[in-house]
Design an enzyme around this catalytic site. Structure first.
Site, PDB file in Angstrom:
ATOM      1  N   GLY A   1     -28.590  12.060 -21.690  1.00  0.00           N
ATOM      2  CA  GLY A   1     -27.521  12.846 -22.287  1.00  0.00           C
ATOM      3  C   GLY A   1     -27.998  13.708 -23.432  1.00  0.00           C
TER       4      GLY A   1
ATOM      5  N   GLU B   1     -20.185   8.366 -27.742  1.00  0.00           N
ATOM      6  CA  GLU B   1     -18.977   7.854 -27.085  1.00  0.00           C
ATOM      7  C   GLU B   1     -19.303   6.760 -26.064  1.00  0.00           C
ATOM      8  OE1 GLU B   1     -16.271  10.959 -25.764  1.00  0.00           O
ATOM      9  OE2 GLU B   1     -14.998   9.498 -24.742  1.00  0.00           O
TER      10      GLU B   1
ATOM     11  N   ARG C   1      -3.034   9.624 -33.478  1.00  0.00           N
ATOM     12  CA  ARG C   1      -2.753  10.088 -32.116  1.00  0.00           C
ATOM     13  C   ARG C   1      -1.924   9.104 -31.301  1.00  0.00           C
ATOM     14  NH1 ARG C   1      -8.789  12.497 -30.974  1.00  0.00           N
ATOM     15  NH2 ARG C   1      -8.520  14.200 -32.453  1.00  0.00           N
TER      16      ARG C   1
HETATM   17  C1  LIG Z   1     -11.345  18.826 -25.489  1.00  0.00           C
HETATM   18  C2  LIG Z   1     -11.967  17.900 -26.484  1.00  0.00           C
HETATM   19  C3  LIG Z   1     -11.946  18.195 -27.840  1.00  0.00           C
HETATM   20  C4  LIG Z   1     -12.521  17.340 -28.753  1.00  0.00           C
HETATM   21  N1  LIG Z   1     -12.499  17.661 -30.071  1.00  0.00           N
HETATM   22  C5  LIG Z   1     -13.091  16.840 -30.967  1.00  0.00           C
HETATM   23  C6  LIG Z   1     -13.123  17.180 -32.354  1.00  0.00           C
HETATM   24  O1  LIG Z   1     -12.607  18.209 -32.770  1.00  0.00           O
HETATM   25  N2  LIG Z   1     -13.733  16.326 -33.203  1.00  0.00           N
HETATM   26  C7  LIG Z   1     -14.322  15.167 -32.779  1.00  0.00           C
HETATM   27  O2  LIG Z   1     -14.878  14.445 -33.606  1.00  0.00           O
HETATM   28  N3  LIG Z   1     -14.332  14.845 -31.467  1.00  0.00           N
HETATM   29  C8  LIG Z   1     -13.738  15.640 -30.556  1.00  0.00           C
HETATM   30  N4  LIG Z   1     -13.740  15.300 -29.237  1.00  0.00           N
HETATM   31  C9  LIG Z   1     -14.503  14.120 -28.797  1.00  0.00           C
HETATM   32  C10 LIG Z   1     -15.991  14.476 -28.775  1.00  0.00           C
HETATM   33  O3  LIG Z   1     -16.154  15.787 -28.328  1.00  0.00           O
HETATM   34  C11 LIG Z   1     -16.803  13.562 -27.869  1.00  0.00           C
HETATM   35  O4  LIG Z   1     -16.463  12.229 -28.084  1.00  0.00           O
HETATM   36  C12 LIG Z   1     -18.283  13.711 -28.170  1.00  0.00           C
HETATM   37  O5  LIG Z   1     -18.651  15.066 -28.107  1.00  0.00           O
HETATM   38  C13 LIG Z   1     -19.116  12.895 -27.201  1.00  0.00           C
HETATM   39  O6  LIG Z   1     -20.467  13.187 -27.454  1.00  0.00           O
HETATM   40  P1  LIG Z   1     -21.595  12.371 -26.731  1.00  0.00           P
HETATM   41  O7  LIG Z   1     -22.904  12.912 -27.202  1.00  0.00           O
HETATM   42  O8  LIG Z   1     -21.374  10.924 -26.900  1.00  0.00           O
HETATM   43  O9  LIG Z   1     -21.398  12.694 -25.169  1.00  0.00           O
HETATM   44  P2  LIG Z   1     -21.200  14.061 -24.370  1.00  0.00           P
HETATM   45  O10 LIG Z   1     -21.125  15.253 -25.225  1.00  0.00           O
HETATM   46  O11 LIG Z   1     -20.089  13.781 -23.420  1.00  0.00           O
HETATM   47  O12 LIG Z   1     -22.521  14.207 -23.564  1.00  0.00           O
HETATM   48  C14 LIG Z   1     -22.834  13.388 -22.460  1.00  0.00           C
HETATM   49  C15 LIG Z   1     -24.196  13.773 -21.950  1.00  0.00           C
HETATM   50  O13 LIG Z   1     -24.623  12.791 -21.039  1.00  0.00           O
HETATM   51  C16 LIG Z   1     -25.101  13.396 -19.852  1.00  0.00           C
HETATM   52  N5  LIG Z   1     -24.883  12.432 -18.781  1.00  0.00           N
HETATM   53  C17 LIG Z   1     -23.774  11.689 -18.534  1.00  0.00           C
HETATM   54  N6  LIG Z   1     -24.000  10.863 -17.517  1.00  0.00           N
HETATM   55  C18 LIG Z   1     -25.267  11.075 -17.114  1.00  0.00           C
HETATM   56  C19 LIG Z   1     -26.079  10.519 -16.103  1.00  0.00           C
HETATM   57  N7  LIG Z   1     -25.658   9.537 -15.310  1.00  0.00           N
HETATM   58  N8  LIG Z   1     -27.335  11.015 -15.974  1.00  0.00           N
HETATM   59  C20 LIG Z   1     -27.792  11.989 -16.765  1.00  0.00           C
HETATM   60  N9  LIG Z   1     -27.064  12.536 -17.757  1.00  0.00           N
HETATM   61  C21 LIG Z   1     -25.827  12.077 -17.909  1.00  0.00           C
HETATM   62  C22 LIG Z   1     -24.351  14.699 -19.749  1.00  0.00           C
HETATM   63  O14 LIG Z   1     -25.089  15.601 -18.973  1.00  0.00           O
HETATM   64  C23 LIG Z   1     -24.264  15.096 -21.222  1.00  0.00           C
HETATM   65  O15 LIG Z   1     -25.445  15.746 -21.577  1.00  0.00           O
HETATM   66  C24 LIG Z   1     -13.140  16.147 -28.304  1.00  0.00           C
HETATM   67  C25 LIG Z   1     -13.140  15.835 -26.953  1.00  0.00           C
HETATM   68  C26 LIG Z   1     -12.531  16.683 -26.053  1.00  0.00           C
HETATM   69  C27 LIG Z   1     -12.447  16.269 -24.631  1.00  0.00           C
END
Ligand SMILES: Cc1cc2nc3c(=O)[nH]c(=O)nc-3n(C[C@H](O)[C@H](O)[C@H](O)COP(=O)(O)OP(=O)(O)OC[C@H]3O[C@@H](n4cnc5c(N)ncnc54)[C@H](O)[C@@H]3O)c2cc1C
Length: 680
Positions: free
Chosen positions: A45, A460, A342
């Site tokens: 990710g 997340e 929320r």
């Molecule tokens: C519309 C929206 C608005 C939001 N606004 C806010 C905000 O204003 N403030 C806030 O704090 N949070 C916000 N959130 C929540 C926040 O955006 C997410 O919780 C956060 O960005 C998650 O980041 P992450 O790095 O954990 O995962 P992600 O950004 O979801 O990245 C996941 C990564 O894992 C990779 N991946 C997944 N499964 C696999 C696999 N099996 N093999 C290889 N790669 C894989 C994907 O390619 C990606 O690169 C929002 C969420 C949404 C949906």
């Protein structure tokens, strides 16, 4: 369902809460710079958590292999985050502090998170903003040049830093720049359009993954000294959600099936401000950021007949007089008003719509207004005075007021108009709650390591900091705290203990029988799907699952509904394996239907675990609302005596989901005062 006791070692350090992280860091083992180049780390990710971890670890000298299914790290789901990122910097002088952020977060999560983790997150929050500013993130600034902030639900201070309505995008661009520096040096090797399909565990340690090249279809084996899962949340189990279409549960689910405990699967956040569902063929819901609740007031008509007239387009919201509007959040929660958390706002909207006051003309008649007219007038008058003018006309006031609103939320208003063909500057937005974020995820200890040694989980994808409900703008904070400021220290401790100065047992890990065995399992599963000769497309099963999840495991749950959902999910799963149709072949190029099928197969299992977890938790807390457990005012009724724990589930090899064992991590609060949660 089996319930057992297991002493889960959260590895929380001893000592006063303010000193824990500092003292712990000083006892963690280090890896010397000249040894780091020999250490390989796989990161799954490249969202904000995985991207920041990759950039920081490679900057330290480790070799990183970053896997993600998009074409570029810039497209990870984090790009969608709109509203902002929290930090306790007290720039507004409203008496914010590390303690206040800690207190709001732990209360927001309804006292179902580990207090030591939350305190650490609050401490680190300020460093994140400093680092992002240094990387060039164009945060909004006030007139004097300081960083501007706004408020989010569940707080009485203004601590959310933002870049218009595109904070996630700007943060991700900065993170990607940091990664790019290391990609060109060859320290980060990127594997775009690759999906992790399984974790390889060797002698009890996570040592690699099996991935599928999504372009060629080839199945690949990759080894490393440690594996970091940063694969995001699993909200798409519900089919309709605000999550990016590709977001999925497969990486965490595969780790779970390899022995990683899964924590609090039932804690799903429903976000109150999404554009309401329109029809059966919809596959995505769009979020209108929570930041809009700073300036928007939420209401429905007081009279049922007005709601009906509005639904039937016989009356416009502007025609409803002030006295006939029910600003139900301000009415029920005078102290926080529209800025309640929320879960509280979502349930209040559902309550009004269940009573027939919904204003959207869709199948379910669900929707409430988010109205900016008051703020437009207020800002318009202020601006007019700033210009030294008096006696403005309404048109002049509104023109100036709309400009202020545009400067804050312009892109969100534009997006809303493009989708609905309504101009939110002139008429209230229509919104309704939708699935948004998953607080559950893989269980991790204080070092962010899962119950499989060598497999770390960040962002997340882990369960760590938000308890039963995440306050807005805290996910980006957690992702960057994990990736930039926690994991780099704790992973070094692990590597130093197990690899530095020790002789590697294997000449070539990839030749070990575990790699071949795991690869075979992956290939066999893919073959089974492809050669199924079914007739029903993957999306059909996903939609069916989504309907059940929303109806019975959604905004509110009850005993009978949850039992039904478990039964139905099992039936759909059986049907899926009998009748799913996936065209083409496995190893021969792009096959997006196959990609979807693998993900849906996992959703069909995790959905059942979510329902089992919800069934077990006989209390209401945060976004887990069990209808049997509520106060006379209809608020969530927690049961601290019996449920103040993290529920963690263990999969038993070759058994079905119903045989998973529940272990409990008791939550012990020594610093936070556990109180019932009220926003009145
Ligand atoms: C519309 C929206 C608005 C939001 N606004 C806010 C905000 O204003 N403030 C806030 O704090 N949070 C916000 N959130 C929540 C926040 O955006 C997410 O919780 C956060 O960005 C998650 O980041 P992450 O790095 O954990 O995962 P992600 O950004 O979801 O990245 C996941 C990564 O894992 C990779 N991946 C997944 N499964 C696999 C696999 N099996 N093999 C290889 N790669 C894989 C994907 O390619 C990606 O690169 C929002 C969420 C949404 C949906």
């Amino acid at each position: 369902m089996n319930i057992n006791t297991l002493n889960l070692n959260s590895k929380v350090p001893k000592g006063p809460i303010m000193d824990k992280w500092r003292n712990h860091k000083s006892t963690l083992k280090l890896v010397s710079p000249n040894n780091r180049n020999n250490i390989e780390i796989i990161v799954i990710g490249t969202g904000l958590s995985g991207g920041s971890a990759s950039a920081t670890l490679s900057e330290l000298g480790y070799k990183i292999k970053a896997f993600f299914y998009q074409d570029s790290p810039r497209r990870a789901h984090s790009v969608a985050a709109q509203g902002g990122i929290n930090a306790a910097k007290n720039y507004k002088g409203d008496n914010d502090s590390v303690y206040q952020l800690f207190k709001d977060t732990i209360k927001g999560g309804d006292y179902r998170s580990r207090e030591e983790n939350v305190y650490r997150l609050s401490e680190i929050s300020s460093n994140i903003i400093d680092q992002c500013v240094a990387q060039g993130v164009p945060f909004a600034r006030d007139y004097s040049g300081y960083l501007e902030t706004r408020s989010f639900g569940g707080t009485k201070v203004s601590r959310t830093f933002y870049a218009k309505g595109q904070t996630g995008q700007q943060l991700l661009l900065a993170c990607y720049s940091a990664m790019s520096r290391q990609i060109v040096k060859g320290r980060i090797q990127i594997f775009n359009r690759h999906e992790m399909l399984d974790l390889v565990v060797l002698d009890g340690f996570a040592r690699g993954i099996i991935a599928r090249n999504l372009i060629t279809g080839e199945i690949e084996k990759h080894s490393a000294h440690a594996v970091v899962i940063a694969s995001g949340g699993y909200g798409n189990v519900f089919f309709l959600s605000t999550n990016a279409m590709g977001s999925n549960a497969s990486a965490i689910w595969k780790v779970h099936k390899k022995g990683g405990l899964f924590a609090n699967p039932c804690f799903t956040q429903i976000h109150p401000t999404c554009i309401p569902i329109h029809g059966n063929y919809q596959s995505k819901l769009t979020l209108m950021s929570e930041s809009l609740r700073n300036d928007g007031r939420i209401w429905v008509p007081k009279k049922l007949e007005d709601a009906t007239l509005i639904r039937n387009s016989k009356k416009n919201p502007e025609d409803i007089e002030e006295k006939d509007r029910d600003y139900f959040l301000e009415r029920r929660y005078p102290s926080f008003g529209n800025l309640v958390p929320r879960d509280v706002a979502s349930r209040a909207a559902k309550e009004r719509c269940d009573k027939g006051f919904g204003i959207e003309n869709n199948e379910t008649k669900e929707g409430v207004f988010l109205d900016f007219s008051n703020s437009i007038n207020k800002y318009g008058i202020e601006k007019y005075k700033e210009f030294g003018k008096y006696d403005p006309t309404i048109i002049e006031i509104q023109k100036l007021g709309k400009k202020v609103i545009e400067s804050k939320y312009g892109n969100l208003f534009h997006m809303y108009e493009r989708i609905t063909d309504n101009n939110p500057y002139n008429t209230p937005m229509k919104i309704y709650p939708a699935v948004h974020y998953t607080m559950g995820g893989l269980w991790v200890d204080y070092n962010l390591m899962s119950s499989i040694p060598g497999c770390f989980v960040i962002g997340e994808a882990n369960f760590s900091d938000h308890g039963a409900n995440r306050l807005g703008a805290s996910a980006l904070m957690q992702g960057l705290a994990d990736g930039n400021f926690i994991l780099p220290y704790t992973i070094a401790d692990y590597i130093s203990k197990y690899f530095i100065g020790k002789k590697e047992k294997y000449n070539d890990i990839l030749q070990s029988k575990e790699f071949f065995y795991t690869e075979k399992i992956v290939k066999d599963t893919l073959k089974k799907i492809i050669h199924n000769n079914g007739k029903t497309p993957v999306d059909f099963f996903h939609k069916e699952l989504g309907k059940i999840m929303w109806e019975y495991v959604g905004m509110s749950r009850n005993n009978n509904g949850l039992l039904k959902s478990i039964k139905y999910i099992r039936e759909i799963r059986n049907e899926f394996w009998k009748d799913v149709y996936v065209p083409k072949s496995i190893g021969n190029g792009l096959n997006t239907e196959l990609e979807k099928a693998i993900r849906v197969a996992d959703y069909l299992e995790i959905g059942e675990l979510m329902a089992m977890d919800a069934l077990n938790r006989k209390e209401s807390c945060g976004s887990h609302f069990r209808e049997e457990y509520k106060t006379i005012d209809g608020e969530a009724l927690r049961d601290d005596d019996n449920y103040k724990y993290v529920s963690t589930w263990k999969y038993i090899d070759n058994k079905s989901i119903k045989d998973e064992i529940l272990y409990k991590e008791d939550l012990i609060y020594t610093f936070a005062k556990v109180q019932s949660r009220t926003y009145k």
